[in-house]
Write a protein that holds these residues in place. Structure first.
Motif, PDB file in Angstrom:
ATOM      1  N   UNK A 106       0.856  -1.183   0.000  1.00  0.00           N
ATOM      2  CA  UNK A 106       0.000   0.000   0.000  1.00  0.00           C
ATOM      3  C   UNK A 106       0.889   1.230   0.000  1.00  0.00           C
ATOM      4  N   UNK A 107       0.266   2.384  -0.100  1.00  0.00           N
ATOM      5  CA  UNK A 107       0.982   3.650   0.014  1.00  0.00           C
ATOM      6  C   UNK A 107       0.684   4.257   1.377  1.00  0.00           C
ATOM      7  N   UNK A 108       1.543   5.126   1.834  1.00  0.00           N
ATOM      8  CA  UNK A 108       1.393   5.755   3.149  1.00  0.00           C
ATOM      9  C   UNK A 108       0.069   6.508   3.271  1.00  0.00           C
ATOM     10  N   UNK A 109      -0.462   7.005   2.156  1.00  0.00           N
ATOM     11  CA  UNK A 109      -1.727   7.746   2.192  1.00  0.00           C
ATOM     12  C   UNK A 109      -2.930   6.848   2.491  1.00  0.00           C
ATOM     13  N   UNK A 110      -2.780   5.548   2.365  1.00  0.00           N
ATOM     14  CA  UNK A 110      -3.875   4.596   2.571  1.00  0.00           C
ATOM     15  C   UNK A 110      -3.394   3.440   3.450  1.00  0.00           C
ATOM     16  N   UNK A 111      -2.985   3.739   4.688  1.00  0.00           N
ATOM     17  CA  UNK A 111      -2.302   2.729   5.499  1.00  0.00           C
ATOM     18  C   UNK A 111      -3.167   1.561   5.987  1.00  0.00           C
ATOM     19  N   UNK A 112      -4.493   1.685   5.931  1.00  0.00           N
ATOM     20  CA  UNK A 112      -5.357   0.626   6.450  1.00  0.00           C
ATOM     21  C   UNK A 112      -5.702  -0.450   5.427  1.00  0.00           C
ATOM     22  N   UNK A 113      -5.381  -0.210   4.168  1.00  0.00           N
ATOM     23  CA  UNK A 113      -5.711  -1.171   3.114  1.00  0.00           C
ATOM     24  C   UNK A 113      -4.454  -1.732   2.471  1.00  0.00           C
ATOM     25  N   UNK A 114      -4.546  -2.980   2.079  1.00  0.00           N
ATOM     26  CA  UNK A 114      -3.500  -3.615   1.280  1.00  0.00           C
ATOM     27  C   UNK A 114      -4.073  -3.833  -0.111  1.00  0.00           C
ATOM     28  N   UNK A 115      -3.228  -3.773  -1.123  1.00  0.00           N
ATOM     29  CA  UNK A 115      -3.673  -3.975  -2.499  1.00  0.00           C
ATOM     30  C   UNK A 115      -2.854  -5.086  -3.142  1.00  0.00           C
ATOM     31  N   UNK A 116      -3.563  -6.045  -3.733  1.00  0.00           N
ATOM     32  CA  UNK A 116      -2.941  -7.169  -4.416  1.00  0.00           C
ATOM     33  C   UNK A 116      -3.691  -7.404  -5.724  1.00  0.00           C
ATOM     34  N   UNK A 117      -3.077  -8.140  -6.637  1.00  0.00           N
ATOM     35  CA  UNK A 117      -3.770  -8.454  -7.879  1.00  0.00           C
ATOM     36  C   UNK A 117      -3.625  -9.919  -8.221  1.00  0.00           C
TER      37      UNK A 117
END
Length: 97
Positions: free
Chosen positions: A64-75
């Motif tokens: 994730x990016x620091x601006x969205x610390x509560x979510x993880x992103x995967x594909x």
């Protein structure tokens, strides 16, 4: 407990639609709260679920990016056109109570 949401689809996915959810509680997939499962995407997701469930922050895993610390992103691993007839699904993961 981890809630996985289909955030975006690039191309065509025969399994998921945007907004579909998968809920995982420890070793159990909560079927009554899960819309669909894909055997191609599941290994990618399960690789990170235990760490997220145990409190490792997505930013520490660099998913994730620091601006969205509560979510993880995967594909998912399907590259889509021009290589396959499918598409890539972007998943957003979040630890829930």
């Amino acid at each position: 407990m981890i809630e996985i949401t289909v955030h975006q689809i690039r191309g065509r996915c025969p399994v998921f639609k945007v907004g579909d959810k998968i809920v995982i509680d420890g070793p159990r997939i909560v079927l009554e709260r899960t819309n669909a499962l894909c055997v191609h995407a599941l290994p990618v997701l399960l690789h990170y679920v235990p760490a997220l469930e145990h409190g490792v922050k997505p930013v520490e895993l660099d998913i994730t990016k620091a601006e969205d610390p509560d979510h993880a992103y995967l594909q998912c691993p399907d590259p889509g056109e021009p290589f396959t007839c499918g598409g890539t699904v972007i998943f957003r993961l979040k630890k829930i109570k």
